[in-house]
Scaffold this active site. Structure first.
Site, mmCIF file in Angstrom:
data_model
loop_
_atom_site.group_PDB
_atom_site.id
_atom_site.type_symbol
_atom_site.label_atom_id
_atom_site.label_comp_id
_atom_site.label_asym_id
_atom_site.label_seq_id
_atom_site.Cartn_x
_atom_site.Cartn_y
_atom_site.Cartn_z
ATOM 1 N N ALA A 62 0.863 -1.187 0.000
ATOM 2 C CA ALA A 62 0.000 0.000 0.000
ATOM 3 C C ALA A 62 0.893 1.228 0.000
ATOM 4 O O ALA A 62 2.063 1.152 0.390
ATOM 5 C CB ALA A 62 -0.874 -0.015 1.249
ATOM 6 N N GLY A 101 0.416 -5.267 0.568
ATOM 7 C CA GLY A 101 -0.778 -5.305 -0.283
ATOM 8 C C GLY A 101 -0.466 -5.768 -1.688
ATOM 9 O O GLY A 101 -1.314 -6.352 -2.357
ATOM 10 N N GLU A 104 -0.480 -9.362 -1.514
ATOM 11 C CA GLU A 104 -1.868 -9.785 -1.291
ATOM 12 C C GLU A 104 -2.663 -9.746 -2.594
ATOM 13 O O GLU A 104 -3.499 -10.616 -2.848
ATOM 14 C CB GLU A 104 -2.521 -8.919 -0.214
ATOM 15 N N GLU A 124 4.083 -6.025 6.948
ATOM 16 C CA GLU A 124 3.283 -5.002 7.623
ATOM 17 C C GLU A 124 3.591 -4.854 9.113
ATOM 18 O O GLU A 124 3.463 -3.770 9.672
ATOM 19 C CB GLU A 124 1.798 -5.298 7.457
HETATM 20 N N1 T1G Z 1 4.580 3.586 0.279
HETATM 21 C C1 T1G Z 1 5.041 4.810 -0.023
HETATM 22 N N2 T1G Z 1 6.341 5.082 -0.319
HETATM 23 C C2 T1G Z 1 7.189 4.033 -0.301
HETATM 24 C C3 T1G Z 1 6.784 2.719 0.014
HETATM 25 C C4 T1G Z 1 5.401 2.507 0.306
HETATM 26 N N3 T1G Z 1 4.915 1.310 0.574
HETATM 27 N N4 T1G Z 1 7.879 1.917 -0.050
HETATM 28 C C5 T1G Z 1 8.904 2.687 -0.391
HETATM 29 N N5 T1G Z 1 8.509 3.964 -0.536
HETATM 30 C C6 T1G Z 1 9.335 5.085 -0.950
HETATM 31 C C7 T1G Z 1 10.432 5.388 0.066
HETATM 32 O O1 T1G Z 1 9.954 6.249 1.086
HETATM 33 C C8 T1G Z 1 11.467 6.061 -0.824
HETATM 34 O O2 T1G Z 1 10.994 7.382 -1.065
HETATM 35 C C9 T1G Z 1 11.349 5.300 -2.139
HETATM 36 O O3 T1G Z 1 10.030 4.718 -2.133
HETATM 37 C C10 T1G Z 1 12.376 4.200 -2.279
HETATM 38 O O4 T1G Z 1 12.269 3.389 -1.086
HETATM 39 C C11 T1G Z 1 -2.909 -3.382 2.809
HETATM 40 C C12 T1G Z 1 -1.454 -2.178 4.770
HETATM 41 C C13 T1G Z 1 10.216 -1.750 -1.356
HETATM 42 C C14 T1G Z 1 12.092 -2.930 -0.194
HETATM 43 O O5 T1G Z 1 6.155 -2.142 4.112
HETATM 44 O O6 T1G Z 1 10.437 -2.096 2.280
HETATM 45 O O7 T1G Z 1 0.713 -2.913 2.130
HETATM 46 O O8 T1G Z 1 12.968 8.627 -0.074
HETATM 47 O O9 T1G Z 1 14.597 3.858 -0.260
HETATM 48 O O10 T1G Z 1 15.896 0.517 -0.461
HETATM 49 O O11 T1G Z 1 -1.846 -5.184 3.863
HETATM 50 O O12 T1G Z 1 11.022 0.605 0.167
HETATM 51 O O13 T1G Z 1 12.812 8.164 -2.548
HETATM 52 O O14 T1G Z 1 11.225 9.791 -1.456
HETATM 53 O O15 T1G Z 1 13.197 1.990 0.749
HETATM 54 O O16 T1G Z 1 15.086 -0.060 -2.849
HETATM 55 C C15 T1G Z 1 3.695 -2.789 3.099
HETATM 56 C C16 T1G Z 1 7.976 -0.774 2.381
HETATM 57 C C17 T1G Z 1 2.953 -1.503 3.170
HETATM 58 C C18 T1G Z 1 7.277 -2.079 2.006
HETATM 59 C C19 T1G Z 1 12.517 -0.890 -1.571
HETATM 60 N N6 T1G Z 1 4.922 -2.627 2.302
HETATM 61 N N7 T1G Z 1 9.064 -0.471 1.451
HETATM 62 O O17 T1G Z 1 13.678 -0.581 -0.834
HETATM 63 O O18 T1G Z 1 14.088 1.811 -1.631
HETATM 64 S S1 T1G Z 1 1.512 -1.613 4.188
HETATM 65 C C20 T1G Z 1 6.071 -2.280 2.902
HETATM 66 C C21 T1G Z 1 10.240 -1.159 1.530
HETATM 67 C C22 T1G Z 1 0.479 -2.635 3.271
HETATM 68 C C23 T1G Z 1 -1.563 -4.013 3.145
HETATM 69 C C24 T1G Z 1 -0.690 -3.188 4.005
HETATM 70 C C25 T1G Z 1 11.327 -0.701 0.603
HETATM 71 C C26 T1G Z 1 11.514 -1.585 -0.641
HETATM 72 P P1 T1G Z 1 12.070 8.580 -1.314
HETATM 73 P P2 T1G Z 1 13.594 2.774 -0.443
HETATM 74 P P3 T1G Z 1 14.785 0.400 -1.477
#
Ligand code: T1G
Length: 697
Positions: A62, A101, A104, A124
């Site tokens: 998400a 998500g 999912e 998450e």
């Molecule tokens: N939402 C918004 N921005 C995100 C993002 C996300 N999910 N993931 C990364 N970014 C932005 C981050 O802030 C950065 O921004 C840029 O992307 C590059 O990220 C319904 C509720 C995917 C492994 O927890 O683990 O889904 O600084 O530096 O090292 O059940 O990002 O460039 O402006 O980390 O290559 C679940 C979180 C969400 C994954 C990539 N998903 N992201 O790592 O790049 S909750 C997560 C990561 C959800 C559902 C639930 C990592 C990455 P900027 P980065 P990276």
């Protein structure tokens, strides 16, 4: 332009997610998927559908930034319903990281294929959430409840190989690139289209959850009770997976998941964890650095000092595949140092946290020498010798004489003046602080400290180095203690004053641990050793401002020869690592209270936590105003990654904002009236509290 461009190739509709950098499932992406599925369903030429990420990854979850706002439809369940309702087979094509998500959505497709480097997971829990789009219900139906709990509670992705073995994907397609993945997925989809429906849905499976041991869930809760104390998400994840097993229908289980997800999304813990996620990434950005500045490439390193810190820092380079020389004055010191490093690797191999081949490879990258000439060609040298300015001057003088032009001359000092150190060289532009935290090969924080003359390229180079080493960087300005230790001094000072005023070390530690610190300040001091702090205080006695309140308790304990765990006694008594409160120390503290004329009174746990955190936030406001920290969130990142501040509390500055800065100011003013000048309210705190604002905005 749709966030999910649609095209038909060979009878297969290809929906490509286009929302860089990580294809987060923003509202536009959700709209694009639903519209794409509808379009494909209505197109008679289309026999199957492929959902694939554009760029470097499938959907990484998400859009976390949306959580603070009112979520707009189509919601996750709407997208999932569209995917599952398709009568034409839907194939998720995975590369990069299919997370949260995003995974999912993939689990709601009929099939999943991936390239070998793809990773999948439901992380998450790291955000204080749970998989809220069916993950707690579909994952157990494919891999079983125990494995599903492991994956969701661990919050770490698994690779394509393991996913294939677990039945999470049907095929690893040939190739390494997104276009090759797409071609493989289209071929796979055409094969599936040739098979009569209905196509499989994870929600319909029961084989993997039937026969689950009902004791599993309580066993998981009991095993993690201590680690999860005070946390929310972990317990709710167990409840949801248990519902997947025990509820009669998929929809009943989904209702449990939905209710718990809504609670977590609104929780203070998730707000703090989402804040920490972005704060860590912001800290790596240095405003004002020229866009064209290129970090120097670091292909080789050297470390001066083969002690605990030097050895740990050498391990950081070796673990990152960077050849590193460890230098010390005597062969005996080097032998002891390399033996300690070997011991560290042996321990982590024995624990199963490092494979033997990786340890061997890293060890093969560490060499030693007693001669400065041998390290002259290193791209960076990190000094990790005794915290004494004269010793640092000698070392940097030698480095200045031998190191190649352009080498970065870094110091691991935890408090000393970077400019003073740089003045021992003719190249202050190449000198910078890279403060690692013990154990250096474990702790994630790299507190980079810029000197007045550190060049933009030197700064950019050590910020990039942190990424290479797998560390979290924060850039600090040069003052005594920089960001972390300057606040730690204030934190410890107030705890010491509370001892004189009526608290015991064990009460202070219990209160801080109940707040979420893994270890209270006195257990931490006993573990680190009390003698180091004592020698620093003795060194500063002559220049200390005698008008300021000072607690002699720590000195008195050292004068008794009690230096902490390593001497079997410090604040606590020790049997091995087992600490027990010592009545003798309580008596000592009471005698100091009498000697200083400090009336003893009952101190509550709530007062302990509020006083410590308010003092930290007040000092943080000064650090921010002085430009020692670029952002308030950088101070929080420092404490989350360097000092064990509980991540689900966000950090001292986040805590203060959540309390309301006006309320924190009130506390500071109360202690200022009681304790005097040490509690002078920071002007920035006064200003922001008066404006009714947080640290920014
Ligand atoms: N939402 C918004 N921005 C995100 C993002 C996300 N999910 N993931 C990364 N970014 C932005 C981050 O802030 C950065 O921004 C840029 O992307 C590059 O990220 C319904 C509720 C995917 C492994 O927890 O683990 O889904 O600084 O530096 O090292 O059940 O990002 O460039 O402006 O980390 O290559 C679940 C979180 C969400 C994954 C990539 N998903 N992201 O790592 O790049 S909750 C997560 C990561 C959800 C559902 C639930 C990592 C990455 P900027 P980065 P990276």
């Amino acid at each position: 332009m749709s966030a999910v461009p649609y095209r038909v190739e060979n009878g297969v509709a290809v929906l490509t997610i286009d929302n860089p950098p990580v294809n987060a499932a923003s509202r536009a992406v959700r709209v694009g998927i639903v519209d794409g599925i509808k379009q494909a369903g209505a197109d008679a030429s289309v026999k199957a559908i492929v959902l694939i990420g554009g760029g470097r990854t499938f959907i990484a979850g998400a859009d976390i930034r949306e959580f603070g706002q009112q979520l707009q439809p189509p919601h996750f369940p709407d997208v999932i319903d569209a995917l599952e309702a398709s009568t034409k087979p839907v194939v998720a094509a995975l590369h990069g990281t299919a997370l949260g998500g995003g995974f999912e959505f993939a689990l709601s497709c009929h099939y999943r294929v991936a390239i070998a480097s793809a990773k999948v997971g439901l992380p998450e829990v790291n955000l204080g959430l749970l998989p809220g789009a069916g993950g707690t219900q579909r994952l157990p139906r494919i891999v079983g409840a125990a494995k599903a709990l492991d994956m969701i509670l661990g919050g770490k992705p698994i690779g394509a190989d393991e996913a294939l073995k677990l039945g999470l994907i049907e095929q690893i397609v040939a190739g390494k690139t997104q276009p090759e993945l797409e071609a493989g997925a289209i071929a796979f989809a055409r094969e599936r289209a040739a098979v009569a429906g209905p196509h499989p849905r994870a929600r319909d499976r029961v084989d993997k959850i039937q026969g689950t041991d009902p004791a599993l869930f309580d066993e998981v809760r009991a095993k993690n009770a201590k680690k999860w104390a005070g946390r929310l998400a972990e317990f709710k994840i167990v409840e949801c997976v248990q519902a997947a097993v025990e509820k009669k229908t998929f929809d009943e289980g989904s209702a449990v998941e939905r209710d718990n997800f809504v609670i977590l999304r609104a929780s203070a813990q998730s707000k703090a964890l989402r804040y920490a996620f972005f704060a860590e990434r912001e800290a790596a950005k240095i405003p004002g650095l020229p866009d064209d500045v290129k970090p120097r490439e670091i292909k080789s390193a050297a470390v001066i000092g083969a002690g605990t810190m030097g050895g740990g820092i050498a391990m950081c380079f070796a673990n990152a595949g960077v050849a590193v020389q460890m230098l010390d004055a005597s062969q005996a010191a080097i032998d002891a140092g390399i033996a300690r490093v070997r011991g560290n690797y042996a321990t982590s191999v024995a624990r199963g946290s490092t494979p033997q081949d990786r340890a061997d490879k890293a060890l093969g990258l560490i060499s030693t020498t007693t001669r400065y000439e041998d390290i002259a060609q290193a791209d960076i040298v990190v000094e990790a010798v005794f915290e004494d300015m004269k010793v640092k001057h000698d070392v940097f003088g030698a480095l200045d004489r031998v190191m190649k032009p352009g080498a970065i001359l870094a110091t691991n000092t935890s408090t000393l003046d970077i400019d003073g150190i740089a003045s021992s060289t003719k190249r202050p532009e190449d000198v910078i602080g890279t403060h690692f935290f013990s154990p250096a090969n474990v702790m994630k924080l790299q507190e980079n400290v810029r000197g007045a003359k550190s060049s933009a390229q030197t700064i950019a180079s050590v910020m990039a180095l942190a990424k290479t080493l797998g560390k979290v960087p924060v850039l600090a300005g040069n003052c005594h203690g920089f960001i972390g230790n300057r606040i730690l001094y204030v934190y410890g000072r107030e705890c010491d004053f509370m001892l004189e005023e009526g608290a015991t070390p064990w009460q202070v530690d219990r209160a801080l641990q109940a707040f979420g610190f893994p270890m209270g300040v006195y257990l931490m001091r006993d573990l680190a050793g009390l003698d180091v702090g004592w020698s620093v205080r003795k060194g500063r006695e002559a220049t200390r401002d005698k008008s300021l309140r000072y607690s002699p308790v720590a000195d008195r304990i050292c004068e008794m020869g009690r230096f902490g765990q390593k001497t079997g006694a410090g604040y606590y008594k020790y049997e091995g690592r087992n600490a027990t409160p010592d009545p003798e120390i309580e008596k000592l503290i009471e005698s100091v209270s009498v000697e200083l004329g400090v009336p003893r009174r009952a101190v509550t746990d709530e007062q302990i936590v509020t006083r410590v955190l308010s003092a930290m936030a007040n000092e943080g406001a000064k650090i921010l105003a002085e430009g020692i920290a670029i952002r308030a969130s950088d101070i929080d990142v420092t404490y989350l990654y360097g000092y064990g501040f509980p991540r689900h509390q966000g950090g001292p500055m986040f805590w203060a904002e959540e309390q309301g800065l006006a309320k924190v100011l009130e506390t500071v003013q109360r202690y200022h009236a009681e304790q005097g000048v040490l509690w002078t309210p920071a002007p920035l705190l006064v200003e922001r509290a008066a404006a009714g604002k947080g640290w920014t905005g």
